[in-house]
Design a protein around this motif. Structure first.
Motif, PDB file in Angstrom:
ATOM      1  N   ILE A 244       0.808  -1.228   0.000  1.00 30.58           N
ATOM      2  CA  ILE A 244       0.000   0.000   0.000  1.00 30.58           C
ATOM      3  C   ILE A 244       0.835   1.269   0.000  1.00 30.58           C
ATOM      4  O   ILE A 244       0.277   2.370   0.041  1.00 30.58           O
ATOM      5  N   GLY A 245       2.163   1.139  -0.059  1.00 31.52           N
ATOM      6  CA  GLY A 245       3.015   2.320  -0.129  1.00 31.52           C
ATOM      7  C   GLY A 245       3.668   2.659   1.197  1.00 31.52           C
ATOM      8  O   GLY A 245       3.275   2.163   2.250  1.00 31.52           O
ATOM      9  N   LEU A 246       4.676   3.528   1.132  1.00 28.51           N
ATOM     10  CA  LEU A 246       5.509   3.823   2.290  1.00 28.51           C
ATOM     11  C   LEU A 246       5.132   5.123   2.993  1.00 28.51           C
ATOM     12  O   LEU A 246       5.985   5.819   3.535  1.00 28.51           O
ATOM     13  N   ASP A 247       3.867   5.454   3.002  1.00 28.45           N
ATOM     14  CA  ASP A 247       3.364   6.602   3.754  1.00 28.45           C
ATOM     15  C   ASP A 247       2.902   6.093   5.121  1.00 28.45           C
ATOM     16  O   ASP A 247       2.043   5.206   5.201  1.00 28.45           O
ATOM     17  N   PRO A 248       3.438   6.633   6.220  1.00 25.52           N
ATOM     18  CA  PRO A 248       3.076   6.127   7.550  1.00 25.52           C
ATOM     19  C   PRO A 248       1.577   6.154   7.843  1.00 25.52           C
ATOM     20  O   PRO A 248       1.072   5.267   8.553  1.00 25.52           O
ATOM     21  N   GLN A 249       0.853   7.157   7.331  1.00 26.08           N
ATOM     22  CA  GLN A 249      -0.569   7.276   7.648  1.00 26.08           C
ATOM     23  C   GLN A 249      -1.380   6.080   7.156  1.00 26.08           C
ATOM     24  O   GLN A 249      -2.082   5.435   7.944  1.00 26.08           O
ATOM     25  N   PRO A 250      -1.328   5.728   5.859  1.00 24.27           N
ATOM     26  CA  PRO A 250      -2.096   4.551   5.434  1.00 24.27           C
ATOM     27  C   PRO A 250      -1.598   3.244   6.035  1.00 24.27           C
ATOM     28  O   PRO A 250      -2.393   2.311   6.231  1.00 24.27           O
ATOM     29  N   ILE A 251      -0.310   3.176   6.360  1.00 21.30           N
ATOM     30  CA  ILE A 251       0.195   1.977   7.040  1.00 21.30           C
ATOM     31  C   ILE A 251      -0.467   1.850   8.412  1.00 21.30           C
ATOM     32  O   ILE A 251      -0.945   0.782   8.804  1.00 21.30           O
ATOM     33  N   ALA A 252      -0.512   2.960   9.152  1.00 22.70           N
ATOM     34  CA  ALA A 252      -1.161   2.949  10.465  1.00 22.70           C
ATOM     35  C   ALA A 252      -2.655   2.662  10.331  1.00 22.70           C
ATOM     36  O   ALA A 252      -3.228   1.922  11.140  1.00 22.70           O
ATOM     37  N   ASP A 253      -3.286   3.232   9.286  1.00 25.25           N
ATOM     38  CA  ASP A 253      -4.711   2.971   9.056  1.00 25.25           C
ATOM     39  C   ASP A 253      -4.958   1.477   8.845  1.00 25.25           C
ATOM     40  O   ASP A 253      -5.921   0.911   9.380  1.00 25.25           O
ATOM     41  N   PHE A 254      -4.080   0.847   8.065  1.00 21.81           N
ATOM     42  CA  PHE A 254      -4.238  -0.583   7.789  1.00 21.81           C
ATOM     43  C   PHE A 254      -4.081  -1.396   9.074  1.00 21.81           C
ATOM     44  O   PHE A 254      -4.871  -2.320   9.347  1.00 21.81           O
ATOM     45  N   ILE A 255      -3.079  -1.059   9.887  1.00 21.54           N
ATOM     46  CA  ILE A 255      -2.847  -1.791  11.136  1.00 21.54           C
ATOM     47  C   ILE A 255      -4.061  -1.653  12.053  1.00 21.54           C
ATOM     48  O   ILE A 255      -4.499  -2.629  12.679  1.00 21.54           O
ATOM     49  N   CYS A 256      -4.621  -0.453  12.137  1.00 22.24           N
ATOM     50  CA  CYS A 256      -5.822  -0.248  12.966  1.00 22.24           C
ATOM     51  C   CYS A 256      -6.986  -1.079  12.438  1.00 22.24           C
ATOM     52  O   CYS A 256      -7.764  -1.647  13.223  1.00 22.24           O
ATOM     53  N   MET A 257      -7.097  -1.173  11.118  1.00 21.82           N
ATOM     54  CA  MET A 257      -8.175  -1.954  10.521  1.00 21.82           C
ATOM     55  C   MET A 257      -8.020  -3.433  10.880  1.00 21.82           C
ATOM     56  O   MET A 257      -9.002  -4.113  11.202  1.00 21.82           O
ATOM     57  N   VAL A 258      -6.782  -3.932  10.852  1.00 18.76           N
ATOM     58  CA  VAL A 258      -6.534  -5.321  11.244  1.00 18.76           C
ATOM     59  C   VAL A 258      -6.905  -5.518  12.712  1.00 18.76           C
ATOM     60  O   VAL A 258      -7.572  -6.492  13.081  1.00 18.76           O
ATOM     61  N   ALA A 259      -6.474  -4.584  13.570  1.00 20.33           N
ATOM     62  CA  ALA A 259      -6.768  -4.699  14.999  1.00 20.33           C
ATOM     63  C   ALA A 259      -8.275  -4.711  15.252  1.00 20.33           C
ATOM     64  O   ALA A 259      -8.761  -5.412  16.152  1.00 20.33           O
ATOM     65  N   ASP A 260      -9.004  -3.944  14.461  1.00 25.00           N
ATOM     66  CA  ASP A 260     -10.460  -3.883  14.646  1.00 25.00           C
ATOM     67  C   ASP A 260     -11.149  -5.204  14.316  1.00 25.00           C
ATOM     68  O   ASP A 260     -12.271  -5.452  14.788  1.00 25.00           O
ATOM     69  N   THR A 261     -10.500  -6.041  13.521  1.00 25.57           N
ATOM     70  CA  THR A 261     -11.109  -7.336  13.168  1.00 25.57           C
ATOM     71  C   THR A 261     -10.964  -8.353  14.303  1.00 25.57           C
ATOM     72  O   THR A 261     -11.654  -9.375  14.301  1.00 25.57           O
ATOM     73  N   VAL A 262     -10.038  -8.092  15.253  1.00 30.02           N
ATOM     74  CA  VAL A 262      -9.835  -9.003  16.392  1.00 30.02           C
ATOM     75  C   VAL A 262      -9.843  -8.184  17.681  1.00 30.02           C
ATOM     76  O   VAL A 262      -8.842  -8.121  18.396  1.00 30.02           O
ATOM     77  N   PRO A 263     -10.982  -7.548  18.003  1.00 29.32           N
ATOM     78  CA  PRO A 263     -11.016  -6.585  19.110  1.00 29.32           C
ATOM     79  C   PRO A 263     -10.737  -7.180  20.486  1.00 29.32           C
ATOM     80  O   PRO A 263     -10.387  -6.448  21.415  1.00 29.32           O
TER      81      PRO A 263
END
Length: 417
Positions: A244-263
């Motif tokens: 998804i690219g080397l921009d910290p913001q979308p990387i963090a967004d993706f990690i948060c999205m993963v975390a939300d799937t296993v709350p």
């Protein structure tokens, strides 16, 4: 003084050395091998059996204490030392290291390491050499003082005798589903690693990876004992950034999205991206940490690539550029530096994970346990190999034996007091 001879014995690491650049470049697996040409210098094929070299120190009472040298699975990648060559390492050890060993007081661990690991022509010894020789020196000091290796570390670093068990983290290798079941049935503290090291395993937009995360959580609830709540820890080998690219913001967004799937689970994401250098890694990981913390996410990031030596670890810890540092023992070098690294992390309120590699041996794994327990690391890797059962038993049993001894020592000291 106490060392009168040095023995060398070639050996085997518990897994394979892999050409990470070739695998990232799309090399296809064929059974247990990879098809295609190698990319990283030193590799004659993409996957080669891991070799090791044991060094034995013959003490004056004829006791022989051993340590094992090897490199990590992805040698030559991310700023690491090149592929381990047994003959070259044996020659260097015989010529340079062995003569130094005869002149040290082997009962003084840290001082012995300092003397033996002096640079050669302004160059540091190969980290594999430091790693194996320091294991042997730690065992020598323990034997000469009639103590455990952990007690030697506690004395030399002015630490109290530990009481807490260190959580154990297992890695699945490519046999994900079977090995995840093994981990759950054994109630492993942290799991499963997952080996998400290719586009095929990560999937378009990370879809394949996210489905795996959800499956691990569901499987834990399905077959785990009542109340079992492991930390979920996935190593993605930079694939979030690659996809998804080397921009910290979308990387963090993706990690948060993963975390939300296993709350219901704490989530560790190791190596979310590789920004190409240690400095770039520090700057961008710090941004990801800040975003996750500001959102109150339960996800934590873990640094591995670009954070190899004690100096690298210091830079990441002081910059708060990660939640948890993998102290990759063969890459750190002297096992005394692994102890220093844990203490450095603690001083900077950064998590300390004593890791290493599947390519290690039973001896190096057992020595790592003593460092982890003595310094009270936040977690430690079950190693060597990728089979789960063997590594979990080697590390887990060594920890339990050590804690039994330390508990007895503590009781004796209290009775004397």
């Amino acid at each position: 003084m106490q060392i009168k001879d040095v023995l060398l014995a070639p050996g085997n690491g518990a897994f394979f050395y892999d050409d990470q650049a070739a695998i990232r470049g799309g090399a296809i697996q064929d059974g247990f091998t990879y098809v295609g040409a190698s990319t990283t210098p030193g590799f004659k094929s993409i996957r080669v059996p891991a070799s090791s070299l044991s060094i034995g120190l013959v003490l004056t009472d004829e006791t022989v204490v051993w340590g094992d040298m090897m490199n990590v699975q992805y040698s030559g990648a991310g700023g690491r030392d090149p592929l381990f060559e047994t003959a070259e390492i044996a020659d260097l050890t015989s010529r340079v290291v062995a003569p130094r060993l005869f002149d040290v007081d082997a009962s003084r661990f840290r001082d012995s390491c300092t003397r033996v690991f002096e640079p050669v022509e302004h160059l540091r010894l190969p980290l594999a050499v430091e790693y194996g020789v320091s294991q042997a020196l730690l065992r020598a000091a323990a034997h000469l003082q009639r103590k455990t290796m952990a007690e030697i570390i506690c004395e030399e670093f002015d630490l109290p005798l530990p009481t807490r068990r260190v959580p154990i983290y297992c890695q699945s290798g490519d046999a994900r589903e079977i090995n995840v079941d093994k981990m759950i049935l054994r109630s492993v503290d942290v799991l499963p690693h997952g080996l998400i090291n290719s586009r095929q395993k990560f999937g378009v937009g990370g879809h394949t990876f996210m489905e795996f995360v959800k499956w691990v959580a569901a499987r834990t609830r399905q077959i785990g004992r009542a109340g079992y709540q492991p930390v979920l820890h996935f190593d993605v080998y930079g694939w979030i950034g690659q996809e998804i690219g080397l921009d910290p913001q979308p990387i963090a967004d993706f990690i948060c999205m993963v975390a939300d799937t296993v709350p219901d689970f704490a989530l560790n994401i190791e190596s979310p991206a590789d920004f190409g250098s240690t400095q770039a890694q520090i700057e961008n990981f710090a941004k990801i940490v800040s975003i996750l913390d500001n959102r109150g996410s339960r996800a934590r990031i873990v640094v591995d690539e670009r954070c190899n030596t004690l100096e690298d670890i210091r830079l990441f810890a002081e910059a708060k550029a990660t939640h948890l540092i993998q102290i990759k023992t063969p890459d750190v070098g002297s096992i005394a530096d692994t102890a220093r690294a844990v203490l450095l992390c603690k001083a900077n309120k950064v998590g300390a994970y004593v890791g290493g590699s599947c390519t290690e041996t039973d001896l190096s794994a057992q020595a790592s346990v003593h460092i982890s327990v003595a310094t009270q690391a936040d977690m430690m890797l079950a190693k060597p190999g990728m089979g789960v059962d063997e590594a979990f038993s080697i590390v887990g049993n060594e920890q339990n034996r050590l804690l039994a001894i330390l508990n007895r020592r503590r009781t004796q000291n209290e009775n004397v007091g």
